[in-house]
Structures are given as C-alpha cells and as structure tokens.
Scaffold this active site. Sequence first.
Site, PDB file in Angstrom:
ATOM      1  N   LYS A  28      41.937  20.542  45.363  1.00  0.00           N
ATOM      2  CA  LYS A  28      42.678  21.802  45.396  1.00  0.00           C
ATOM      3  C   LYS A  28      43.982  21.682  44.608  1.00  0.00           C
ATOM      4  CE  LYS A  28      42.926  24.275  49.351  1.00  0.00           C
ATOM      5  NZ  LYS A  28      42.590  25.705  49.278  1.00  0.00           N
ATOM      6  N   ARG A  98      47.963  23.473  53.462  1.00  0.00           N
ATOM      7  CA  ARG A  98      46.508  23.253  53.488  1.00  0.00           C
ATOM      8  C   ARG A  98      46.156  21.836  53.062  1.00  0.00           C
ATOM      9  NH1 ARG A  98      43.839  28.575  52.602  1.00  0.00           N
ATOM     10  NH2 ARG A  98      45.450  30.015  51.945  1.00  0.00           N
ATOM     11  N   GLY A 107      36.302  23.365  55.522  1.00  0.00           N
ATOM     12  CA  GLY A 107      36.576  23.682  56.923  1.00  0.00           C
ATOM     13  C   GLY A 107      36.745  22.488  57.839  1.00  0.00           C
ATOM     14  N   MET A 109      39.170  20.132  57.776  1.00  0.00           N
ATOM     15  CA  MET A 109      40.543  19.747  58.111  1.00  0.00           C
ATOM     16  C   MET A 109      41.389  20.991  58.392  1.00  0.00           C
ATOM     17  SD  MET A 109      41.154  16.547  55.628  1.00  0.00           S
ATOM     18  CE  MET A 109      40.394  17.301  54.219  1.00  0.00           C
ATOM     19  N   ARG A 355      37.194  25.435  42.169  1.00  0.00           N
ATOM     20  CA  ARG A 355      36.560  24.110  42.230  1.00  0.00           C
ATOM     21  C   ARG A 355      35.123  24.273  41.763  1.00  0.00           C
ATOM     22  NH1 ARG A 355      36.603  23.930  48.801  1.00  0.00           N
ATOM     23  NH2 ARG A 355      35.196  25.650  49.126  1.00  0.00           N
ATOM     24  N   HIS A 477      31.112  29.755  56.907  1.00  0.00           N
ATOM     25  CA  HIS A 477      30.960  28.318  57.166  1.00  0.00           C
ATOM     26  C   HIS A 477      29.485  27.920  57.181  1.00  0.00           C
ATOM     27  CE1 HIS A 477      30.505  24.836  59.864  1.00  0.00           C
ATOM     28  NE2 HIS A 477      31.542  24.383  59.181  1.00  0.00           N
ATOM     29  N   SER A 786       8.220  -9.006  42.210  1.00  0.00           N
ATOM     30  CA  SER A 786       8.548  -7.701  42.784  1.00  0.00           C
ATOM     31  C   SER A 786       9.312  -7.956  44.076  1.00  0.00           C
ATOM     32  CB  SER A 786       7.265  -6.901  43.069  1.00  0.00           C
ATOM     33  OG  SER A 786       7.615  -5.687  43.693  1.00  0.00           O
ATOM     34  N   CYS A 853       9.896  -3.041  45.285  1.00  0.00           N
ATOM     35  CA  CYS A 853       8.915  -2.162  45.917  1.00  0.00           C
ATOM     36  C   CYS A 853       9.218  -1.924  47.398  1.00  0.00           C
ATOM     37  CB  CYS A 853       7.499  -2.700  45.739  1.00  0.00           C
ATOM     38  SG  CYS A 853       7.256  -4.296  46.513  1.00  0.00           S
ATOM     39  N   TYR A 873      11.463  -2.103  36.605  1.00  0.00           N
ATOM     40  CA  TYR A 873      11.048  -0.860  37.249  1.00  0.00           C
ATOM     41  C   TYR A 873      11.451  -0.816  38.716  1.00  0.00           C
ATOM     42  CZ  TYR A 873       7.222  -3.490  39.411  1.00  0.00           C
ATOM     43  OH  TYR A 873       6.503  -4.390  40.154  1.00  0.00           O
TER      44      TYR A 873
END
Length: 895
Positions: A28, A98, A107, A109, A355, A477, A786, A853, A873
């Site tokens: 903010k 704020r 919402g 804090m 934002r 909210h 693997s 894996c 992979y």
Amino acid sequence: MANTKWVYDFGGGASDGDASMKNLLGGKGANLAEMASLGLPVPPGFTITTALCTAYYDLGRKYPEELDAQLETSLKTLEAKAGKEFGSATNPLLVSVRSGARASMPGMMDTVLNLGLNDTTAEGLAQLSGDRRFAYDSYRRFIQMYSNVVLNITHDVFEDILEDFKDLQGYELDTDMQAEDWQEVIVKYKAAVVTHNNGKPFPEDPKDQLWGAIGAVFGSWMNDRAIFYRKHNDIPASWGTAVNVQSMVFGNMGDTSATGVAFTRDPGTGENLFYGEYLINAQGEDVVAGIRTPAPISKARAAEMGSDDAPLEVTMPDVYKQLTDVADKLEKHYRDMQDIEFTVEEGKLYMLQTRNGKRTAQAALAMAVEMCKEGLITENEAVLRLEPAQLDQLLHPMIDQDAKAAATAEGRVFVKGLPASPGAAIGKIVFDSDEAADAAAKGEDVILIRIETSPEDIHGMHASKAIVTARGGMTSHAAVVARGMGRPCVCGAGSLRINKELGEVSVAGETLKRGDIVTVDGATGEVFKGRVAMIEPDLSGDFAHIMEWADKARTLSVRTNAETPADVEVAKNFGAEGIGLCRTEHMFFDADRIPVVRAMILASSEKGRKEALEKLLPMQRSDFEAIFRIMGDKPCNIRLLDPPLHEFMPHSDEEMADVAKGSGVSIEVLTHRASELHESNPMLGHRGCRLGVTYPEIYEMQARAIFEAAVNVAKETGVAPVPEVMIPLVATKAEVALMKARIVKMAEAVLPKSDIKIDYLVGTMIELPRAALRAADIAQEAEFFSFGTNDLTQTTLGISRDDAARFLGDYEKQGIYEKDPFVTLDIEGVGELVQMGTERGRSVKPDLKIGICGEHGGDPASIAFCHKLGMSYVSCSPYRVPVARLAAAHAALKA
Ligand code: PEP
Ligand code: MG
C-alpha cells in the site's frame, strides 16, 4: 539503528518512496508513493516502514528511540501539505491509520479511520464542513472503531447503546439521528469506554490516539487470523507490516460523495472490462465489510447483472470518466490488472490504493494471454502471471450444462446471488466456521452459508468446498478471500434467511437444514438443492497457449507417476513426457489378481512361487503393452516390485480361502506361512530389492514381462518403446549389480526377437540415506537415478509416512517444520541428501539421467529445488502434470 529512516512521506508533490520499495514500505505505502509521483490525486500522508515492525518485535514490542522525532517531522510535513493542523479547534487534520504488508492480506490486520477527533476537533470539523451531523457521526464512528481496535472493547457494547438510544427516541434508522443525538450517544460511548477500559478514559489527545493506533496495527501483525493467513499464503512472519498514516478524505459527506473499489479487468473471468462497485455517502470500509450491498460502477456491468441501482457512470459521469482514465494509466504503468480503492469527497476523486488485483485462476489465465496479445507483457511474463498452485483450480470439474438445465427445469435452483468466485462444488450445508472446520477434519465436504464473512471465518472458508453469503458484493470479504483461495463463492444472495440456531436456511418459504446437500455454481451465482453433475475442464485455448509458452521456458522434463492405462492416458493429455514411475505392485490390487499375488507371496517353495508367477506373467505383459502403446517413443520407467508385504497379506478368512482355492494350498499351511511372514516394521522390512535378493524369480518374471511387451508393441506399432527398469529401495552398489545382471540377462534373451532395436536402461531409486551417501558407487552400476523422496523423507526424518498425520500438525503449528515435509521437500535436510546424491552420482557419470518421483515431484517449491540441482525431470501424478510444467517454467524463468 540510529541513522535508520523509519518514516517515508508521500503525496502533496513530494514522495520519498516508490513502487520498487514494496519490501520496506509494504504494498500500500509503496503504491501510494508511486501514484502520487504519477500525478494522481492521492491524499498526502506517510508510511512507517516494515523494518520498524520487525524492530518493534525484536525490541519486545517497543519502538526505537528515534522514531518519535521522525514521526513528529513527518506529521509537520503532512500538516503543511494538507493545510490543516492535528488537534486544531478550527482546522483539524484527521488521518486514517492502516496496515500494509509486502503481500496483500485483505482484512487480516487493523485499521482506524477519522483519527484526531475529540470534543474540540469534532466541533472544528462541524464548523469546517458546515455539516454538524456528519461531524458527530464521524466522531462516534471513530470512538467505536478506535475502542475496538486499540482498546479491545467489542462492537456490541456500542451497538447496544445506540440501539437503546434509538428505541428511546422512537428512531428506526441511523439516518434518523441528528447531530445532538450523536453528541448524547458520544457521552454514553465515552462512559462505556471508562467501564470497559479499567477506568481509563478515551484518549482525547490526538497524538496519544496516533501512537495507540500505530501500536494496534503493528500488534495486529501477530493476531491469530493474520498468522493463519500468512501460513496459508506462504508469507514469512519476518516480513512485518508497514503502517500508513494518511490525511482523511470523506466519502460520507452526502450525495456527491462516495467510496468504491474497482478492478481494471474482471477478476472473475479476466474479461477486459472495467469493473467495480461503489456506495454513495459511505466511508472507506463499508464496501469491503459487506454491510450494504454496493452498486456496479459501469452501465455495462449494471446491465449484465440486471442491477436496478444507478451506476457511478450515471450518478457522477465526470468522476467516472476521470476514474477510467486513472485506471487506464495505472494498468499501463504497472502492466498488470489493478485493484483500486477510491473515494469521492464532494465531487472530487481521490485514489486511496492500487495493487495488482487478486484473480481467479481462470481470470489469471485469460488476462495473461490477452495482455501478451495486446503487447503489454511478454510470453515469459505471461507464464509468470499464473501461479502453478492456482492452476489446480482450472483442472477441476465444473457444472455440466445439461445437468444444470435439467436441475433448473426440476425447480432445484434454491437461490441466486452474485458469481463471486468460479468453480463448482457439492457439499453439506454448515452455518458456522468452526463447524466447517470440524466436519472437514472428518473428511466431509461442506458448504459454508453465512450472512456475511469476516476475517474470523478464514479457517472455515478454508475448510469448505464453497462459500455462500446473503450479504456483500463482489468485493466483499467473502468474495475476495474465496477467489484468493480458489473456492467457489456465491455472495449477496439477499433472499436467503439464515437461522443459525435452528440450523435452517430458507428462501421464499422453502427451507433447507444443516447437513442437506447443495451444489454451488460460483460461475453463475446459483445454488442448487441436491447434487448436479460435474464435467471435466476445457484444456484448449488460453490454457494451451500458456502451457506452450511454459514448455518453451522450462528445461526440466515432466513425467508422470501412473500405472493404469486410464491414468497414463490422462497424464499424456496433460502433457506428460514419459512415465517417471510405474508402481508395478499397484497393478496387482485388481480383484482377479490379488489372490494370485497372495499365492506368490505366501508360497513356501520356489515351485509354488513360480506357478503363481506364470499366471502373473501374461497379466503384467498386457499391462506393459497397454502403457507402451499409449506412450509410444516416450520413456517409461517401470519399477520392479516394492510392496511392503503387509499391504498384500490376506486380512479376512474369506480372503485366505480365496488364496487357498486358487493355489491348491491348504488354509492351515497358508496361515502358518502368513504368521512366518509377519513383520513388526514392514516399511523397513522385506520389501524393495530385498525381495529380489531373496526371490530372484519375481524380478525375472517382471523383467521378462517388460521386455516381451516392448517387443510385441514394437512389432505391432513400428515404434520402439523405451523401457527404463528401476530397482527400488537399494542401499548398496552390490544390490544394484546383482539385480542389474539378471535384468540384462533377460533383456539379452528377449529383445533380439524384435526387428526394431529397443533401447533400455537399468537404474535405481535413491530413497535411502545410504544410497544418497554412496551415490558415487551406485552410479557405477546404475544408468539412471530417481529420487524416491517419500521413503527418503521417511528414512531421513525417521518419521513413518503412514503415521505422520497424527502428530505432524502439531509440528507445523509450533513451527518445527514450516510445511509438511511429505508434501514440500525438507530442503535443508532431505534436500541436502538429494543434492549430495545428484552431485556424487554425476561425479562418476556426468550425464547421468536424474529424476524425482516422490510426491514432491508435483510440488512447485520442490520442483524449483530440483531445477536448481539440474535434474533431468520431475514426475508426478497425472492431474499435477500441468502444475509441474508451469512450476518448472517458473523455476527456469526465476533462476
Ligand atoms: C518414494 O518413496 O518416494 C516413492 C516414489 O516410492 P513409493 O512411494 O512407492 O514408496
Ligand atoms: Mg519408495
């Protein structure tokens, strides 16, 4: 610390910070500074840094000494910019206080508005604004908000006083209250504060008020809901929050004032349509709190929603025009969809926040592709705009349109509200967040139905499959949080009458009870009675574009863990580039096979075992043929049998009788043999390659089945399959050497029967600490590794993977392990073994093919680690393949 700058000014022509300073100023604060520098109308103020929050906690909830002087200076600067004075009887400056963390935590804090009011300044405000009622209404709001946030006095105390007062006067509504009425109520409020605040009066001095509010906001960083939210959104506690102190502007100064929230594009669908909601004559938090259901901003959206409320475009056309210009400017500047908060004070527009907007997965996808096509962002940026974890939402079912039409025709639409977060879900109705959490813990699917949600409901929302609210708009909210969590949500379903005590919800005389099943369609806002069928999602269009770009960006291959042809097919369609783990024992659980497998395990002689294996051979061969056919020339890693034996033991007399019948061995002999095979700790028992050591014929049968299947499919399709035969649970080079010799011998006997050359590899799993430590030895024999990180986690941590759930929750709660180590790789511990194994293996064979894996192969954070180690992979379950492809791209692009 002495020279640290703790306070940064913004607005009024000069800002100390900018958007790049998010870490220090919070989202903010950084964006307020940036907007002010862009020349947008931002009320001036200052930001106390996140570093101060950290210092505050480090000092045991105390401020560094020099903060006082810095705050004093910034307050003076603010007064000069605003042309008002803090505490002045004639020209009072009022501020909002704020929170604002690095990552948005909507919402979670605390906030205090209208700070600076007392008996003197309220009168000043009354004179200045020429509106006494407004001034004293603001004052009482401030007392209530401050007392709640800073002094921990519940809202009920104040609401009761107000209701009693109105009753006495015979008033129906708050708007019936006159300035004198508010003054009387304020006297009562202050008396109540003394009663509930250990005899201490409400602070009159604006400076005391300011310090109190700052302390409360920093304190709220550690409140339960903020802690919960951080945990679920991977936000470290060490980041801290900033505090923004900003000159107040008033959206509640009558009908030329308003407050609202807007998104530069639709956060639900991603459509490039300016989108937002507003309330005339309302104060900042009213829209978000869902107290009144706001009206749409634009005519287009109002028409689409069938809203009767006049949009801002009609009520304040000039402001609307200015707002859309600001929105365009912001989106181009930030190159992303913006979520903005604004206030109109007597016809003048002010920007209070911008934002990057939270969005559903569907919207993230649509926007990323469209912004790329618009030239606003590159393909790689588009790939980074979609969070791998979010992708999950797109891969899950939606409501089947035919089934929905039928349900509608049957009159099963219970209620329709706003389509706040897409996706569909079926579950039992609950009315309470604790109840939702309890039911979910028992494995039940629940739908949370509430009048509205507040930050206290966060755990219940998490536990629910979908959320439905009676009040609140698309930016309430419930809507914002549900979208962030990927939960379907319907909000503002105003005709719902909820009676939590009776456990009932009704609409126009029709009643459903707690526990009744409903189906929620978050994409349309409908809630159906009973179940409505779902369908699989569409993976073409935008999805295919992003995946194509992700594939270009990534260097890790993505394979799948699958053994049934159906799963292999799904995984291939999701883009799997091979099989990373075919657990052959899983193929033995079929009802017609398990008696044969049991006969094989329980056989007391090689002869008995061979008879059973003879029966299993054709079954295995045809399994492998099916897999090779689907996978074509892609590698298929097939793991030889690795069953902790207890998983296969007959449990009931009936099962034992089945085995006896199939094998011709008596129940008595079988029972005796079963007791001989009983193990106290089967996970560390006779499993993995240890079976191959004791019973060579089992692995020989499997190797034969693999190679014969390869030959058959090569003949049939003309394409040579690529089998990789994997030996499980090895600890030593000698185990690999022994198994490998037998497998190679089988290959040499079978493969020459094919006209097409079939290449194969023999490799091993690294899933025991010793194997990771001795990886250099093992690599002399193994042609690939693997990492079986399920067993490697189990054996490194010494925590049984089957029993961990009982206590790991406590470990996570107390921060011993931040995440479940069976879900996200414990990088410090197990990860070190993986790294060591990789490096030691490659020290012998630089090109050694290495994969993972374990379950971690589908977890984005673990995938990033695998990328860093240079693995070849990752392999994961079919539905996670797209998540892994995207996560691998993110890992490559962020490296
Ligand atoms: C592992 O241990 O990580 C693994 C993949 O094998 P399984 O889960 O079958 O033991
Ligand atoms: Mg294993």
